[in-house]
Scaffold this active site. Structure first.
Site, PDB file in Angstrom:
ATOM      1  N   TYR D  72       0.796  -1.016  -0.074  1.00  0.00           N
ATOM      2  CA  TYR D  72      -0.147  -0.005   0.126  1.00  0.00           C
ATOM      3  C   TYR D  72       0.767   1.349   0.029  1.00  0.00           C
ATOM      4  CZ  TYR D  72      -4.016  -2.719   0.764  1.00  0.00           C
ATOM      5  OH  TYR D  72      -5.296  -3.647   0.858  1.00  0.00           O
ATOM      6  N   GLU D  73       0.568   2.326  -0.533  1.00  0.00           N
ATOM      7  CA  GLU D  73       1.036   3.789  -0.752  1.00  0.00           C
ATOM      8  C   GLU D  73       1.474   4.147   0.734  1.00  0.00           C
ATOM      9  OE1 GLU D  73      -1.270   7.076  -1.892  1.00  0.00           O
ATOM     10  OE2 GLU D  73       0.256   7.011  -3.490  1.00  0.00           O
TER      11      GLU D  73
END
Lengths: 304, 278, 304, 278
Positions: D72-73
């Site tokens: 995930y970012e």
């Protein structure tokens, strides 16, 4: 994915003659057992990248594994000189060594550029240093924001990096604490990655503290359980450093023949790290015992 | 190695320890440590190696600079080791420390990030402008007579710290030289004269603390000047032991000997087993 | 050194009109209470640096605190638009906003260069993007190692950075866990630094786990205890996010007058963060309760 | 929104869900998720936002790519949230995750570091070469008609990932355009044609998964080609709904409907409360 394997298997699978191999760890969690296995398997023509040298550099040189060295500090920590290395540099004895020299800041920047897949990293500290004058790989670029030209060092992307840590799960999520050195960057910069650890733990242990993970599983090729894999360097929470061993090495290595004898008896004459440790005797390790000092747990809880 | 009271007004020999006001015998290590600590007054963040610099910072914390903080090259800040560390990467520094930074933070954000007030360095050679050599002795860079450890983080400490304190146990013409065999860590003057690269943040070497006295330098183009000698040291001896034509301050002072309090702190509290106070 | 102070005191001591101020935190541990205090004290002409915008950007804009914004994502996370911000950019309503735009990678690089006191940081991702064409501050330098010219972004050195974290000691050793964002770099890049925390803890707690420290004390100017200082964003181990609050903001802020009313009642009409929280009611926070999930302690022990 | 069995051989209307082999009603979200998951076969590391991409990766883990890992970012890898996350920065992702990286590591070492096999992106506009706009709609960049969120990490995902999968819930000429109003994330062709900057690591957009079918592109200079339509979709409709002259593969296929197993996994195991399976 289960990435666990034996140390001989990991080294023979992921190392090739002629590779650039990074062995990192700054006086703590150093992949010593892996270096010894490289000697046992007789690899040659390697270029070793290691910020702070230590006994394993002298040992790899004595075993004729290395054609080159990339480093920023070439003494045996506070224990003295590395005489095998000094013979190579001062007298080309038994043969010349390609030595690519930086400062610690320069090595940090090289690994960082490598991990970031940038061609280079700027560095502010080299103005006026003969280190930059001596090394043609230290270059400069203009500053488009109006400052003076700034030095840059090239990305370092080892073929293989080996690091040692306290623990990992079988997938390769690696956790370490205490002094961390440049291991994360050396790991991400590398094409292949072997992690040796004191313990392979259940993933629930790792997952109870995800901020403690210094290298995530998808970067790791092999995970190897090697208790006491960092000796004579310390592992926080596991064992202390063996300064006597390091000092004795600096004395012994004044004599090139003694280095050959030591390697023959202790490394080539032992089948693996356990056998090497056994030659030291179990009492030897009582001196390296530690007390316990546990961290206060933190709460990772999310919504109920 | 003992010193009788009547020697205090005479030039003492190099190997004799100096004396304190309390007539205790003061070792060279103690002397260097005390003067390093005093020079830290007013500073907040110090980058130091193990040994004398660590002791000096500890002493300063107890005397002239209670809030001073020490940062080690291994990334440890606020260390409170139960015993003296054996090196900057001794894991005894970690339990109970305030932080352990990864090396990227230490080198990029703290050293290059200009967060250090004083960096302690040593060197094999120093010249009159405080340029330092820790790389090699000899004329052939590729095959030196003696290959030394190299920079480590010395180049970054020199470039990033506001000031550098140099501690030299033995003041001799072989170490205080006219011309370095290799400029590992350039001082601010040499850096400024170079054609390429970022300008250094600080002043370079501002204090050199030796067994004979103290040299200081404040401006970029200023030479190191002998500003104090230890009690019983003839300034001419310091000039003789320096490989360049050492300037002596017209206001040359004699250093104040270590006080009983300073010595008691060092000996009884900070290094009771005398690991460093040789 | 005891660096604890009240939030009003910290803001009035370390912020000046016209400053560039970084408020960082990536949907977690966000210094919301500090932003509100900036509004209460009526600061103007600030340039806000914030990678991922959220309600506080709309609120600071509505309160006329900002003349500029440096950012890489200007929506209200997954909760919708920031309409005060859109009015400024789309219609210069009530006046134009200087907007210095990057990608997240560009903002990371800017903070990193700022923390490292480098003039710029190279970045590999901007080739062919109109973002680089639009922003004259995104430049390029030649690659002295033979590759194509590479983009660079300039260092970002805020006058003041404010971050929020789970805990700190009174000296300013800051510890945080969960999603960390760019707080460490924003802290080191800044000339001045305020840290708000859920709790100020005894230094023994911090020192039991020194690798958990994200910012060491010597970088910190003020430490402020502000429980629930991140609401409506979450704090791992303390409270969950308040998505309803964020969604309601995106609805409310369609009406510029409603924004003014909200600020008048909720921020300017409250004397401090506790009073602001009280207007929400204590039942409000029951929805944000978390369960507990403690990390497995690690052993920091050294030699006995 | 229901669909009777006899419609399967006819061209269905845009707002009607398609049908599965088991005659279940399949929503558009389910359809897109299933085809995204299938396209992940053989991939190892995926960069994804919350919602459909998260669901697609979860489904792939249970079907075509058991060892696939999602990043995930917000820096979280190996997340195992007890419920579906509400955004990529939802702290529900953290407890029990394998790692949480600081943002420097995520952006420098993982994305720019070319560690991602597939990045999932969305966009307001896409053109025939897979260039993406997520910045603004309108001709005046300084005063756009509609200001969108901007890049976030999209530029870095596009430049660093080996491939990009684009998921578009509504295939219309307003989103599939001849010319973008703003090139936020350039595809590999446009990047290669630029004069300055590092060459992107990957191929750019290789799969576009829409409610009408699937477009693919393999080489840098290749246009997106319609290679499959969902059951009941007339390829001419996909061409009409595309703002450029969409190439249709001579080997155009009809996608295999979601299997009962895939649907059961999605509905009963992965998103039982139907947060995303609208």
């Amino acid at each position: 994915m289960d990435k666990t394997m034996s140390l001989p298997q990991a080294i023979s699978t992921y190392l090739r003659n002629g590779d650039t191999v990074a062995l990192e760890g700054f006086g703590h969690i150093v992949p010593v057992a892996a270096a010894h296995e490289i000697i046992r398997q007789g690899f040659t023509d390697l270029v070793l990248a290691r910020m702070s040298c230590d006994v394993i550099v002298d040992q790899l040189l004595g075993a004729n594994c290395l054609k080159g060295l990339i480093s920023s500090f070439i003494a045996n920590s506070s224990a003295g000189s590395l005489h095998e290395l000094r013979r190579r540099i001062e007298k080309s004895d038994p043969e010349p060594l390609w030595f690519d020299e930086y400062s610690h800041g320069g090595m940090v920047a090289r690994y960082q550029a490598g991990a970031s897949k940038l061609p280079f990293q700027p560095i502010a500290s080299y103005r006026g240093s003969d280190l930059a004058a001596k090394n043609p790989r230290i270059k400069s670029v203009p500053d488009p924001y109006g400052g003076p030209d700034i030095h840059v060092v090239p990305a370092l992307n080892p073929d293989l990096t080996i690091i040692h840590a306290q623990r990992a799960d079988m997938h390769g999520n690696v956790q370490a604490w205490g002094m961390l050195g440049i291991q994360t960057e050396a790991a991400f910069a590398s094409h292949r990655l072997i992690v040796t650890v004191e313990e392979i733990v259940d993933e629930a242990v790792v997952r109870s503290d995800p901020n403690r993970t210094i290298v995530p599983a998808h970067v790791v090729d092999a995970v190897v359980a090697v208790p006491r894999g960092s000796h004579p360097h310390s592992v926080q929470g596991y064992y202390d450093r063996d300064d006597e061993f390091s000092r004795q090495w600096s004395a012994l290595a004044r004599d090139a023949a003694a280095v050959q004898d030591w390697l023959e008896t202790n490394i080539r004459g032992t089948s693996d790290h356990d056998e090497f440790l056994a030659t030291l005797g179990s009492e030897h390790f009582e001196r390296m015992a530690i007390h316990d000092a546990y961290s206060t747990p933190v709460n990772y809880g999310g919504r109920a | 190695m003992t010193l009788s009271a009547h020697d205090t007004t005479e030039t003492r020999s190099r190997d004799e320890p100096s004396e304190t006001t309390s007539s205790d015998v003061v070792t060279s290590s103690e002397l260097l440590t005390v003067h390093s600590a005093r020079a830290l007054a007013g500073r907040n963040v110090v980058f130091a190696g193990h040994g004398l610099p660590t002791l000096a910072v500890s002493l300063a914390q107890h005397t002239v600079a209670p809030d001073i903080e020490i940062v080690y090259e291994s990334g440890v800040t606020g260390a409170r080791p139960p015993v003296m560390p054996r090196s900057i990467s001794d894991s005894i520094l970690v339990p109970g420390a305030a932080s352990v930074m990864p090396m990227t933070h230490l080198f990029n954000y703290v050293l290059q990030g200009q967060r250090i007030d004083v960096g302690f360095l040593g060197a094999a050679q120093v010249d009159k402008f405080g340029n330092l050599n820790s790389t090699l002795i000899g004329e052939d860079w590729e095959h030196p007579d003696s290959r030394l450890p190299g920079s480590g983080g010395a180049i970054e400490a020199m470039a990033g710290a506001a000031e550098i304190f140099l501690v030299m146990r033995r003041h001799t013409p072989r170490t205080f030289v006219e011309s370095l065999d290799f400029v590992t860590s350039p001082g601010s003057k040499k850096a400024a004269e170079a054609e390429v690269g970022s300008m250094p943040a600080g002043s370079g070497v501002t204090h050199v603390i030796t067994d004979l006295g103290i040299m200081t330098r404040f401006a970029r183009d200023e030479e190191l000047t002998l500003t104090a000698v230890h009690p019983g040291v003839d300034p001419a001896e310091a000039v003789r032991q320096t490989g360049w034509n050492l300037q002596v301050s017209t206001d040359l002072e004699t250093t104040q000997p270590p006080t009983p309090d300073e010595l008691a702190l060092l000996r009884e509290t900070l290094d009771p087993t005398r690991i460093y106070l040789r």
